[in-house]
Write an enzyme that holds these catalytic residues in place. Structure first.
Site, PDB file in Angstrom:
ATOM      1  N   THR A  43       0.757  -1.149  -0.112  1.00  0.00           N
ATOM      2  CA  THR A  43       0.007   0.103  -0.045  1.00  0.00           C
ATOM      3  C   THR A  43       0.777   1.376   0.092  1.00  0.00           C
ATOM      4  OG1 THR A  43      -1.482   1.281   1.353  1.00  0.00           O
ATOM      5  CG2 THR A  43      -0.167  -0.250   2.364  1.00  0.00           C
ATOM      6  N   CYS A  89      -0.170   4.680  -5.886  1.00  0.00           N
ATOM      7  CA  CYS A  89      -1.273   3.810  -5.777  1.00  0.00           C
ATOM      8  C   CYS A  89      -1.078   2.554  -6.415  1.00  0.00           C
ATOM      9  CB  CYS A  89      -2.634   4.161  -5.835  1.00  0.00           C
ATOM     10  SG  CYS A  89      -3.924   3.529  -5.062  1.00  0.00           S
TER      11      CYS A  89
END
Length: 232
Positions: free
Chosen positions: A83, A196
């Site tokens: 992440t 991302c």
């Protein structure tokens, strides 16, 4: 070969990319029937995003720290957070274990600088773009970072959470993201960080003229370098 510890579930699409690319990477490097040694712990994305919305970052950090401790007990040699956004609590996670954390910010900063890029644009979630935790990590390496105008933040966040984390890759969304990247180019960026994992499902180097730094791809490559170093 060292065992790679993964904290995933943010989202499962992201975890799937990490798992796939680590396996493909080992296959490309070693051939035969080789596959990486992995330990994966995933969290409930609904739970952590609800806590994020309530700004209960201490609780997010505790959940990820608990997951990291489980990965450590399972035999991991080092740790990756699958992440970007939840690197906000990376210090809390790293403090909970006796494992080194391969920080995404360090990896992508080194990759940009290696290509002679000293000013980068970064697109990602609203938290990653509007807060300092990731930008400051990049800046510590000497990178100048620009993010999209604040008018784009809510839209980008919605595109990530309402489309991409569900695997929905829409041409109209790609077109708008490309236009935002072009604005970063106009602002002087010499490259763009896809900050991302899910954005890598949407934007490829062929879509834009700026050099693209796909954070997950770079993170995976650095993890394989580390895991296989002792096998060289």
């Amino acid at each position: 070969m060292q065992t790679i510890g993964l904290i995933g579930g943010m989202s499962w699409e992201s975890s799937a990319v990490y798992y796939r690319d680590l396996n493909v990477g080992v296959q490309q490097r070693l051939g035969g029937l080789s596959s990486p040694k992995l330990v994966l712990s995933t969290v409930d994305f609904a739970e952590v995003t609800a806590l994020e919305d309530d700004e209960r970052w201490d609780r997010v950090g505790q959940l990820l720290a608990d997951a990291a401790q489980g990965v450590e007990r399972a035999g991991a040699d080092f740790l990756l957070l699958c992440t970007t956004t939840f690197h906000k609590v990376s210090d809390q996670v790293e403090a909970a274990v006796d494992l080194p954390l391969l920080h995404l910010g360090d990896v992508v900063a080194e990759a940009a600088l290696a290509q002679g890029v000293t000013k980068v644009g970064m697109i990602g979630t609203k938290v990653a773009m509007s807060e300092d935790f990731f930008v400051d990590r990049l800046a510590a390496h000497g990178l100048d970072v620009v993010v999209p105008d604040v008018e784009h933040h809510d839209w980008l966040n919605s595109a990530i959470y309402e489309e991409l984390v569900h695997g929905h890759v829409l041409p109209r969304t790609r077109s708008r993201v490309v236009s935002i990247i072009e604005e970063l180019w106009d602002a002087g960026a010499g490259g763009v960080l896809l900050g991302c994992t899910e954005l890598e499902l949407l934007v490829k180097q062929a879509d834009v003229e700026l050099p693209v730094f796909p954070c997950t791809t770079l993170h995976v490559s650095a993890a394989l370098d580390r895991a296989l170093a002792s096998d060289g």
